[in-house]
Motif scaffolding. Structure first.
Motif, PDB file in Angstrom:
ATOM      1  N   UNK A   1      36.152  43.282  38.751  1.00 30.83           N
ATOM      2  CA  UNK A   1      36.066  44.008  40.023  1.00 30.83           C
ATOM      3  C   UNK A   1      36.115  45.519  39.799  1.00 30.83           C
ATOM      4  N   UNK A   2      36.811  45.949  38.769  1.00 24.64           N
ATOM      5  CA  UNK A   2      36.863  47.380  38.473  1.00 24.64           C
ATOM      6  C   UNK A   2      35.483  47.897  38.077  1.00 24.64           C
ATOM      7  N   UNK A   3      34.754  47.101  37.301  1.00 20.98           N
ATOM      8  CA  UNK A   3      33.392  47.495  36.927  1.00 20.98           C
ATOM      9  C   UNK A   3      32.500  47.573  38.158  1.00 20.98           C
ATOM     10  N   UNK A   4      32.667  46.604  39.060  1.00 24.91           N
ATOM     11  CA  UNK A   4      31.840  46.560  40.270  1.00 24.91           C
ATOM     12  C   UNK A   4      32.103  47.762  41.170  1.00 24.91           C
ATOM     13  N   UNK A   5      33.380  48.015  41.461  1.00 22.59           N
ATOM     14  CA  UNK A   5      33.718  49.125  42.360  1.00 22.59           C
ATOM     15  C   UNK A   5      33.501  50.486  41.702  1.00 22.59           C
ATOM     16  N   UNK A   6      33.523  50.510  40.369  1.00 27.85           N
ATOM     17  CA  UNK A   6      33.267  51.755  39.670  1.00 27.85           C
ATOM     18  C   UNK A   6      31.852  52.275  39.876  1.00 27.85           C
ATOM     19  N   UNK A   7      30.980  51.425  40.384  1.00 27.92           N
ATOM     20  CA  UNK A   7      29.594  51.824  40.635  1.00 27.92           C
ATOM     21  C   UNK A   7      29.407  52.432  42.028  1.00 27.92           C
ATOM     22  N   UNK A   8      30.382  52.243  42.917  1.00 29.07           N
ATOM     23  CA  UNK A   8      30.202  52.700  44.301  1.00 29.07           C
ATOM     24  C   UNK A   8      31.281  53.666  44.770  1.00 29.07           C
ATOM     25  N   UNK A   9      32.458  53.639  44.136  1.00 24.98           N
ATOM     26  CA  UNK A   9      33.556  54.520  44.539  1.00 24.98           C
ATOM     27  C   UNK A   9      33.539  55.791  43.696  1.00 24.98           C
ATOM     28  N   UNK A  10      34.248  56.808  44.174  1.00 22.43           N
ATOM     29  CA  UNK A  10      34.367  58.058  43.432  1.00 22.43           C
ATOM     30  C   UNK A  10      35.528  58.023  42.448  1.00 22.43           C
ATOM     31  N   UNK A  11      36.535  57.206  42.770  1.00 25.09           N
ATOM     32  CA  UNK A  11      37.657  56.986  41.867  1.00 25.09           C
ATOM     33  C   UNK A  11      38.133  55.544  42.026  1.00 25.09           C
ATOM     34  N   UNK A  12      38.840  55.058  40.996  1.00 29.62           N
ATOM     35  CA  UNK A  12      39.456  53.743  41.043  1.00 29.62           C
ATOM     36  C   UNK A  12      40.973  53.893  40.957  1.00 29.62           C
ATOM     37  N   UNK A  13      41.676  53.061  41.730  1.00 31.10           N
ATOM     38  CA  UNK A  13      43.125  52.972  41.616  1.00 31.10           C
ATOM     39  C   UNK A  13      43.423  51.589  41.038  1.00 31.10           C
ATOM     40  N   UNK A  14      43.887  51.551  39.804  1.00 28.40           N
ATOM     41  CA  UNK A  14      44.173  50.287  39.131  1.00 28.40           C
ATOM     42  C   UNK A  14      45.623  49.937  39.410  1.00 28.40           C
ATOM     43  N   UNK A  15      45.822  48.966  40.286  1.00 26.44           N
ATOM     44  CA  UNK A  15      47.146  48.650  40.821  1.00 26.44           C
ATOM     45  C   UNK A  15      47.544  47.234  40.422  1.00 26.44           C
ATOM     46  N   UNK A  16      48.814  46.920  40.590  1.00 27.97           N
ATOM     47  CA  UNK A  16      49.282  45.554  40.385  1.00 27.97           C
ATOM     48  C   UNK A  16      48.885  44.711  41.592  1.00 27.97           C
ATOM     49  N   UNK A  17      48.339  43.528  41.329  1.00 31.58           N
ATOM     50  CA  UNK A  17      47.965  42.640  42.432  1.00 31.58           C
ATOM     51  C   UNK A  17      49.241  42.162  43.128  1.00 31.58           C
ATOM     52  N   UNK A  18      49.294  42.235  44.453  1.00 28.74           N
ATOM     53  CA  UNK A  18      50.509  41.800  45.152  1.00 28.74           C
ATOM     54  C   UNK A  18      50.685  40.290  45.039  1.00 28.74           C
ATOM     55  N   UNK A  19      51.924  39.813  45.114  1.00 30.84           N
ATOM     56  CA  UNK A  19      52.152  38.366  45.078  1.00 30.84           C
ATOM     57  C   UNK A  19      51.578  37.700  46.326  1.00 30.84           C
ATOM     58  N   UNK A  20      51.248  36.430  46.208  1.00 27.35           N
ATOM     59  CA  UNK A  20      50.698  35.697  47.349  1.00 27.35           C
ATOM     60  C   UNK A  20      51.676  35.743  48.518  1.00 27.35           C
TER      61      UNK A  20
END
Length: 213
Positions: free
Chosen positions: A117-136
């Motif tokens: 998903x980081x690769x995908x959003x890296x093509x459309x966003x100006x920056x990425x925030x790589x965060x911890x996925x929240x628990x279910x």
């Protein structure tokens, strides 16, 4: 290493003063009703107007609709929108065009399968925030004080600048930077004395640890 720090979830004038003193690169305002850091439009506007030039003012939203985003952008002087929900790549592109502001897209990571998903959003966003996925079942998409295995992104790079988030504190941020090579870090719960209450001493300590990494 010149590490840029984003202090997120600021809600009081003294928080802004502490962030300025700590040489923040970004300050973040939360517009998500479930968050203890959520601020009103009027509060955010007053806080944003007190931020000196050179510090980017960021609005954090979660799956916000156009009406909500229009109100935020038209009321609060901003430099960037942070999308912290399930916004699609198409939605990111549309909002970037609609508001004419850079977009930072948050992507939750818990294991290697989340990196695509980081690769995908890296093509459309100006920056990425790589965060911890929240628990279910978590009420908040971020600001939960959780970290992920930083080794998952060691040495990885994307087409746009990125920022590390998730469970960072004054005690661990230097190690996180060492393991990931992050040049930008984001903190919210890690600089609080209680949920939503920022601590000036922790803000200063975090900045010192990050910039000394």
């Amino acid at each position: 290493m010149n590490v840029r720090v984003k202090f997120c979830g600021l809600s009081r004038p003294e928080d802004i003063s502490a962030a300025i003193a700590a040489e923040a690169a970004y300050v973040g305002f939360v517009f998500f009703p479930k968050s203890p850091r959520c601020v009103s439009l009027d509060t955010a506007r007053a806080l944003a107007l007190s931020v000196p030039p050179g510090i980017a003012k960021v609005a954090l939203t979660v799956d916000a609709d156009d009406t909500t985003l229009d109100a935020i952008v038209n009321t609060v002087p901003l430099d960037m929108l942070q999308l912290h929900g399930h916004e699609s790549p198409e939605r990111v592109s549309a909002l970037r065009s609609r508001h004419g502001l850079p977009i930072m897209k948050a992507v939750g990571v818990s294991d290697a399968t989340d990196l695509e998903a980081l690769d995908t959003y890296g093509k459309v966003a100006d920056q990425l925030l790589v965060d911890a996925k929240p628990p279910k079942g978590a009420d908040l998409p971020g600001g939960n004080g959780l970290a992920f295995d930083w080794r998952l992104i060691a040495g990885r790079r994307w087409p746009v600048p990125w920022m590390l988030a998730g469970g960072l504190t004054p005690a661990n941020v230097a190690e996180a930077i060492r393991l990931t090579g992050a040049r930008q870090v984001d903190v919210s719960s890690g600089i609080e004395s209680a949920p939503g209450v920022k601590d000036a001493g922790l803000i200063a300590a975090f900045a010192a640890a990050a910039k000394g990494a």
